[in-house]
Write a protein that holds these residues in place. Structure first.
Motif, PDB file in Angstrom:
ATOM      1  N   LEU A 136       0.317  -1.325  -0.035  1.00 29.52           N
ATOM      2  CA  LEU A 136      -0.231  -0.189   0.079  1.00 29.52           C
ATOM      3  C   LEU A 136       1.146   1.100  -0.461  1.00 29.52           C
ATOM      4  CD1 LEU A 136      -3.272   0.498   0.521  1.00 29.52           C
ATOM      5  CD2 LEU A 136      -2.204   1.419   2.799  1.00 29.52           C
ATOM      6  N   VAL A 137       0.749   2.428  -0.673  1.00 26.68           N
ATOM      7  CA  VAL A 137       0.976   3.057  -0.755  1.00 26.68           C
ATOM      8  C   VAL A 137       0.154   4.337  -0.866  1.00 26.68           C
ATOM      9  CG1 VAL A 137       3.126   2.148  -2.038  1.00 26.68           C
ATOM     10  CG2 VAL A 137       1.515   3.526  -3.368  1.00 26.68           C
ATOM     11  N   PHE A 138       1.008   5.847   0.308  1.00 26.61           N
ATOM     12  CA  PHE A 138      -0.508   6.708  -0.545  1.00 26.61           C
ATOM     13  C   PHE A 138       0.480   8.154   0.145  1.00 26.61           C
ATOM     14  CE2 PHE A 138       0.698   5.456   4.309  1.00 26.61           C
ATOM     15  CZ  PHE A 138       0.284   6.329   4.832  1.00 26.61           C
ATOM     16  N   GLU A 139      -0.197   8.689  -0.447  1.00 26.69           N
ATOM     17  CA  GLU A 139       0.502  10.555  -0.371  1.00 26.69           C
ATOM     18  C   GLU A 139      -0.447  11.464  -0.447  1.00 26.69           C
ATOM     19  OE1 GLU A 139       1.231  12.191  -4.837  1.00 26.69           O
ATOM     20  OE2 GLU A 139       2.913  10.753  -4.399  1.00 26.69           O
ATOM     21  N   PRO A 140      -0.261  12.913   0.152  1.00 30.03           N
ATOM     22  CA  PRO A 140      -1.297  14.237   0.798  1.00 30.03           C
ATOM     23  C   PRO A 140      -2.018  13.901  -0.169  1.00 30.03           C
ATOM     24  CG  PRO A 140       0.541  14.203   2.134  1.00 30.03           C
ATOM     25  CD  PRO A 140       0.763  12.849   1.318  1.00 30.03           C
ATOM     26  N   GLU A 141      -3.260  14.437  -0.640  1.00 32.22           N
ATOM     27  CA  GLU A 141      -3.506  15.128  -1.482  1.00 32.22           C
ATOM     28  C   GLU A 141      -5.007  15.822  -1.591  1.00 32.22           C
ATOM     29  OE1 GLU A 141      -5.974  13.145  -5.835  1.00 32.22           O
ATOM     30  OE2 GLU A 141      -6.603  12.677  -4.528  1.00 32.22           O
ATOM     31  N   ASN A 142      -5.316  17.210  -1.697  1.00 36.12           N
ATOM     32  CA  ASN A 142      -5.792  17.938  -1.165  1.00 36.12           C
ATOM     33  C   ASN A 142      -7.019  18.143  -2.475  1.00 36.12           C
ATOM     34  OD1 ASN A 142      -7.604  20.136  -0.683  1.00 36.12           O
ATOM     35  ND2 ASN A 142      -5.996  21.992  -1.140  1.00 36.12           N
ATOM     36  N   SER A 143      -8.842  18.046  -2.600  1.00 32.69           N
ATOM     37  CA  SER A 143      -9.460  18.502  -3.380  1.00 32.69           C
ATOM     38  C   SER A 143     -10.049  19.914  -3.235  1.00 32.69           C
ATOM     39  CB  SER A 143     -10.009  17.415  -4.315  1.00 32.69           C
ATOM     40  OG  SER A 143     -11.202  17.283  -4.087  1.00 32.69           O
ATOM     41  N   PRO A 144      -9.931  20.612  -3.675  1.00 34.19           N
ATOM     42  CA  PRO A 144     -11.621  21.511  -3.636  1.00 34.19           C
ATOM     43  C   PRO A 144     -12.605  21.128  -3.052  1.00 34.19           C
ATOM     44  CG  PRO A 144     -10.051  21.971  -5.925  1.00 34.19           C
ATOM     45  CD  PRO A 144     -10.201  20.753  -5.194  1.00 34.19           C
ATOM     46  N   ALA A 145     -13.378  19.909  -3.788  1.00 31.98           N
ATOM     47  CA  ALA A 145     -14.763  19.089  -3.243  1.00 31.98           C
ATOM     48  C   ALA A 145     -14.625  18.751  -2.303  1.00 31.98           C
ATOM     49  CB  ALA A 145     -15.186  18.667  -4.851  1.00 31.98           C
ATOM     50  N   LEU A 146     -13.660  17.999  -2.271  1.00 36.03           N
ATOM     51  CA  LEU A 146     -13.321  17.103  -0.837  1.00 36.03           C
ATOM     52  C   LEU A 146     -12.394  17.324   0.106  1.00 36.03           C
ATOM     53  CD1 LEU A 146     -13.394  14.056  -2.996  1.00 36.03           C
ATOM     54  CD2 LEU A 146     -15.635  14.691  -1.154  1.00 36.03           C
ATOM     55  N   GLY A 147     -12.004  18.333  -0.121  1.00 31.77           N
ATOM     56  CA  GLY A 147     -10.843  18.801   1.340  1.00 31.77           C
ATOM     57  C   GLY A 147      -9.397  17.821   1.462  1.00 31.77           C
ATOM     58  N   PHE A 148      -8.878  17.892   2.340  1.00 32.25           N
ATOM     59  CA  PHE A 148      -7.806  16.945   2.067  1.00 32.25           C
ATOM     60  C   PHE A 148      -7.995  15.527   2.266  1.00 32.25           C
ATOM     61  CE2 PHE A 148      -6.328  21.049   3.654  1.00 32.25           C
ATOM     62  CZ  PHE A 148      -5.619  21.196   3.219  1.00 32.25           C
ATOM     63  N   GLY A 149      -7.087  14.865   1.838  1.00 32.34           N
ATOM     64  CA  GLY A 149      -7.021  13.538   1.630  1.00 32.34           C
ATOM     65  C   GLY A 149      -5.955  12.697   1.578  1.00 32.34           C
ATOM     66  N   PHE A 150      -5.851  11.988   0.805  1.00 34.89           N
ATOM     67  CA  PHE A 150      -4.658  11.320   0.483  1.00 34.89           C
ATOM     68  C   PHE A 150      -5.168  10.418  -0.981  1.00 34.89           C
ATOM     69  CE2 PHE A 150      -4.937  11.308   4.773  1.00 34.89           C
ATOM     70  CZ  PHE A 150      -3.142  11.411   4.933  1.00 34.89           C
ATOM     71  N   ARG A 151      -3.531  10.481  -1.817  1.00 28.78           N
ATOM     72  CA  ARG A 151      -4.138   9.568  -3.213  1.00 28.78           C
ATOM     73  C   ARG A 151      -3.210   8.383  -3.010  1.00 28.78           C
ATOM     74  NH1 ARG A 151      -6.943  10.677  -6.997  1.00 28.78           N
ATOM     75  NH2 ARG A 151      -5.815   9.016  -8.629  1.00 28.78           N
ATOM     76  N   VAL A 152      -3.676   7.403  -2.983  1.00 24.04           N
ATOM     77  CA  VAL A 152      -3.267   5.679  -2.394  1.00 24.04           C
ATOM     78  C   VAL A 152      -3.444   4.792  -3.498  1.00 24.04           C
ATOM     79  CG1 VAL A 152      -4.540   3.790  -1.000  1.00 24.04           C
ATOM     80  CG2 VAL A 152      -4.928   6.168  -0.343  1.00 24.04           C
ATOM     81  N   GLY A 153      -2.227   3.841  -3.873  1.00 16.14           N
ATOM     82  CA  GLY A 153      -2.117   3.072  -4.777  1.00 16.14           C
ATOM     83  C   GLY A 153      -2.205   1.985  -4.719  1.00 16.14           C
ATOM     84  N   PHE A 154      -3.513   1.186  -5.157  1.00 17.85           N
ATOM     85  CA  PHE A 154      -3.550  -0.390  -4.474  1.00 17.85           C
ATOM     86  C   PHE A 154      -3.264  -1.457  -5.526  1.00 17.85           C
ATOM     87  CE2 PHE A 154      -6.954   2.774  -3.378  1.00 17.85           C
ATOM     88  CZ  PHE A 154      -6.897   2.222  -2.305  1.00 17.85           C
ATOM     89  N   LEU A 155      -3.061  -2.954  -5.542  1.00 17.29           N
ATOM     90  CA  LEU A 155      -2.456  -3.866  -6.134  1.00 17.29           C
ATOM     91  C   LEU A 155      -3.869  -4.259  -7.166  1.00 17.29           C
ATOM     92  CD1 LEU A 155      -1.236  -5.995  -3.781  1.00 17.29           C
ATOM     93  CD2 LEU A 155       0.368  -4.354  -5.632  1.00 17.29           C
ATOM     94  N   GLY A 156      -4.509  -4.173  -6.234  1.00 24.38           N
ATOM     95  CA  GLY A 156      -5.993  -3.827  -7.797  1.00 24.38           C
ATOM     96  C   GLY A 156      -7.545  -3.596  -7.236  1.00 24.38           C
ATOM     97  N   LEU A 157      -8.349  -4.029  -7.384  1.00 29.59           N
ATOM     98  CA  LEU A 157      -9.854  -3.512  -7.507  1.00 29.59           C
ATOM     99  C   LEU A 157      -9.986  -4.423  -5.724  1.00 29.59           C
ATOM    100  CD1 LEU A 157     -12.049  -2.729 -10.269  1.00 29.59           C
ATOM    101  CD2 LEU A 157     -10.724  -0.992  -9.047  1.00 29.59           C
ATOM    102  N   LEU A 158      -9.505  -5.569  -6.018  1.00 30.89           N
ATOM    103  CA  LEU A 158     -10.452  -6.024  -4.838  1.00 30.89           C
ATOM    104  C   LEU A 158      -9.405  -5.433  -3.422  1.00 30.89           C
ATOM    105  CD1 LEU A 158     -11.484  -9.239  -3.326  1.00 30.89           C
ATOM    106  CD2 LEU A 158      -9.692  -9.897  -3.169  1.00 30.89           C
ATOM    107  N   HIS A 159      -8.148  -5.579  -3.622  1.00 27.31           N
ATOM    108  CA  HIS A 159      -6.952  -5.085  -2.492  1.00 27.31           C
ATOM    109  C   HIS A 159      -7.584  -3.979  -1.877  1.00 27.31           C
ATOM    110  CE1 HIS A 159      -3.189  -3.351  -1.910  1.00 27.31           C
ATOM    111  NE2 HIS A 159      -3.154  -3.969  -0.692  1.00 27.31           N
ATOM    112  N   MET A 160      -8.230  -3.023  -3.280  1.00 23.40           N
ATOM    113  CA  MET A 160      -8.674  -1.697  -3.272  1.00 23.40           C
ATOM    114  C   MET A 160     -10.042  -2.156  -1.864  1.00 23.40           C
ATOM    115  SD  MET A 160     -11.017   1.794  -5.432  1.00 23.40           S
ATOM    116  CE  MET A 160     -12.030   1.035  -5.554  1.00 23.40           C
ATOM    117  N   ASP A 161     -11.104  -2.235  -2.220  1.00 23.28           N
ATOM    118  CA  ASP A 161     -11.766  -2.452  -1.348  1.00 23.28           C
ATOM    119  C   ASP A 161     -11.555  -3.357  -0.525  1.00 23.28           C
ATOM    120  OD1 ASP A 161     -14.530  -3.134  -1.611  1.00 23.28           O
ATOM    121  OD2 ASP A 161     -14.930  -4.251  -2.903  1.00 23.28           O
ATOM    122  N   VAL A 162     -10.789  -3.963  -0.032  1.00 21.80           N
ATOM    123  CA  VAL A 162     -10.585  -5.048   1.230  1.00 21.80           C
ATOM    124  C   VAL A 162      -9.689  -3.826   2.127  1.00 21.80           C
ATOM    125  CG1 VAL A 162      -9.023  -6.406   2.243  1.00 21.80           C
ATOM    126  CG2 VAL A 162     -10.270  -7.052   0.172  1.00 21.80           C
TER     127      VAL A 162
END
Length: 603
Positions: free
Chosen positions: A327-353
């Motif tokens: 799992l990898v992640f770094e901070p991200e800012n969105s005008p609509a959603l505020g502060f959060g993270f950009r997260v990297g996953f191995l695939g869609l199931l990994h993301m869901d889990v």
């Protein structure tokens, strides 16, 4: 007493829900490995999410002491493997730690695509395969056809295939006998320098990282200094032991054995899966083959449900990463959603889990934006940039070319659905049909090369719908290829919303943009003013949908009277709406950010 010729190291290859965990339960019963008072079904699946979904996410090894019919007690180490395509690399490392594998196939469902993929992995690792037909007790078990499929897959004769029911225990003892007789004991010199394969690692908050290893050569004991060959880091061993399945301390782990090492390792990224552990004082010359860095293939924005929970989300991701180095992640800012993270996953199931475990184990509600793959863009100056966020995709004229990951896609399906599946993948999913192979009676394997981004959205559900639930899929990453891609930006009330941007092939630019703006107009609630939702690509608006204004009846209090009075009231309302639109903030609900995932729902 250490006797290497009595050790058997095996893995169990099975598709999701084919009965692998239940079979291990029966092994534990037969060998009395677990105290019956502590025993429960699906004993090896410790997470609630694993039990509910019938999938193995985190593999767990176990050592069994089995008294065979020849009167000798054998040590059987079962190295578990996750069953989903997202965890393909972890499966390959678990198989590399074994000499044999049980190929478990559900008699009612037959050979599935991921079983085929993992079987080939096992054959590449020169493993002795023991084919087992499971669930023979259920009424819709199709034993003859499934046997024929297994014979087609691995070329064994039907007599070599065992038949069992993990649920009732029928035929399970015969499987253990076959393991003892057919699987060869491990090789390796006890006197040679230490060479051990890390096939898994978990984080213990009191003792640091616990690494799961298979010793190929040499031995390791408490007090030894060990070195990770990929990173060069050196640690001192505090404890070694076996999995029974709880951790049990022993004096040393020797060549051929499977166990754990605790060495005050503070970060799971120091103990990478597939790495070789050796002695710091007397290192081995060559590392074990097959190690590679686990690279995320899918990225998504992750934001806390409430902006004030940003710190809690960051702490939860930090803790989660201790157990999951992929799992990898770094901070991200969105005008609509505020502060959060950009997260990297191995695939869609990994993301869901990951999302579900964050919500359950850390009690954090999080919003995930639509996932996207990693694009490789060659800029005008020759630099190559990896784009993980559609918002940072360069504008036309700023880059020379763009590449996206392609996959080798295999689908096993009854032959009657073959034509529809080929049509769906080649016409709608930009797939390139490569070959068709026979997979037993009335079943075929279809092979395609397709962009990874196309099999991320609604692909699995559509494939199941077309094949009435019978098709199964597996894929392998082929590498990057040049594609004609564009960024589509979504504007809500003429304001750009980065989190709704997406990257799409130029042929689908208009159709997808139109579906997204139409979907958003359904999901975003009405406001006091009209809201235009627009899709912009290559500097021009290509699609638009409007959300009508909520209209208050300002004429309700006029009982008759002069028409000019009514006109004045309507004019005044119109002015107010105009002013409101200029300063109005549009509230975008959470589910709107997954609109791109939902565009196929009505089709």
């Amino acid at each position: 007493m250490y006797k290497r010729d009595r050790i058997r190291n095996i893995s169990i290859i099975a598709h999701i829900d084919h009965g692998k965990t239940t079979l291990v339960d029966r092994f534990l019963d037969i060998t009395d490995t677990v105290d019956r008072r502590n025993k429960k079904d699906q004993f090896m699946d410790s997470m609630d999410i694993e039990r509910e979904r019938g999938i193995t996410i985190k593999s767990k090894p176990v050592k069994l002491n089995y008294l065979a019919d020849d009167g000798i007690t054998y040590e059987i180490n079962i190295i578990d493997t996750p069953g989903h395509v997202d965890f393909n690399y972890e499966v390959s490392r678990s198989l590399a730690a074994c000499e044999g594998a049980i190929l478990l196939v559900d008699a009612s469902q037959g050979v599935e695509a991921q079983t085929v993929g993992n079987t080939y992995l096992a054959i590449e690792n020169d493993l002795e395969l023991i084919p087992v037909l499971n669930k023979i007790d259920i009424p819709n078990a199709n034993i003859e056809e499934t046997l024929a499929e297994i014979v087609d897959l691995i070329g064994y004769s039907p007599e070599d295939c065992l038949q069992a029911s993990a649920k009732t225990g029928q035929g399970v003892k015969e499987i253990l006998e076959a393991v003892v007789k057919r699987v060869s004991p491990p090789s390796g010199m006890l006197e040679a320098p230490l060479k051990a394969l890390i096939f898994d690692a978990i984080y213990d908050k009191y003792r640091g990282v616990v690494i799961h290893v298979r010793i190929f050569e040499g031995s390791v004991k408490a007090g030894d200094r060990i070195q990770m060959m990929a990173s060069g880091e050196i640690f001192e061993v505090v404890e070694v032991g076996y999995f029974l399945p709880q951790m049990e301390i022993t004096d040393s782990l020797d060549a051929g054995e499977v166990g754990y090492i605790i060495a005050v390792i503070k970060d799971v990224s120091s103990a990478k899966i597939g790495d070789t552990v050796t002695s710091a004082n007397n290192p081995t010359d060559t590392a074990l083959p097959g190690y590679k860095e686990a690279k995320p293939m899918v990225y998504a924005g992750m934001f806390p449900g409430m902006p004030e929970y940003y710190d809690e989300l960051r702490k939860a991701l930090d803790k989660f990463k201790l157990n999951d180095a992929s799992l990898v992640f770094e901070p991200e800012n969105s005008p609509a959603l505020g502060f959060g993270f950009r997260v990297g996953f191995l695939g869609l199931l990994h993301m869901d889990v990951v999302r579900e475990r964050l919500e359950r184990e850390f009690e954090i509600a999080c919003i995930l934006t639509a996932p996207n793959v990693v694009y490789r863009v060659t800029l005008q100056n020759g630099e190559v940039a990896e784009i993980t966020n559609p918002a940072s995709f360069p504008e036309p004229g700023e880059f020379l070319r763009v590449e996206e990951p392609f996959v080798d896609l295999s689908i096993i399906t009854p032959s009657e659905y073959m034509g529809n599946l080929i049509g769906f993948i080649t016409s709608e999913k930009r797939g390139d049909f490569k070959a068709v192979e026979n997979a037993g009676k009335n079943r075929v394997v279809l092979r395609f090369e397709a962009p990874l981004s196309e099999i991320m959205f609604d692909f699995f559900d559509r494939m199941k719908a077309i094949s009435r639930g019978y098709a199964s899929m597996d894929y392998e990453i082929l590498g990057y290829r040049e594609s004609d891609l564009v960024k589509v930006t979504i504007l809500v009330n003429k304001e750009t919303v980065d989190s709704l941007s997406f990257i799409v092939h130029v042929d689908k630019e208009y159709s997808v943009a139109k579906k997204v703006v139409d979907k958003l107009s359904e999901l975003i609630p009405q406001h006091q003013f009209q809201i235009p939702i627009q899709a912009k690509s290559r500097g021009r608006i290509i699609a638009r949908s409007d959300i009508k204004a909520l209209r208050k009846d300002v004429l309700a209090k006029c009982y008759g009277g002069d028409v000019t009075r009514k006109m004045k009231l309507l004019e005044k309302q119109k002015e107010g709406k105009k002013r409101m639109r200029e300063i109005g903030q549009v509230t975008i609900p959470q589910n709107a950010f997954l609109a791109i995932l939902r565009i196929g729902e009505e089709e």
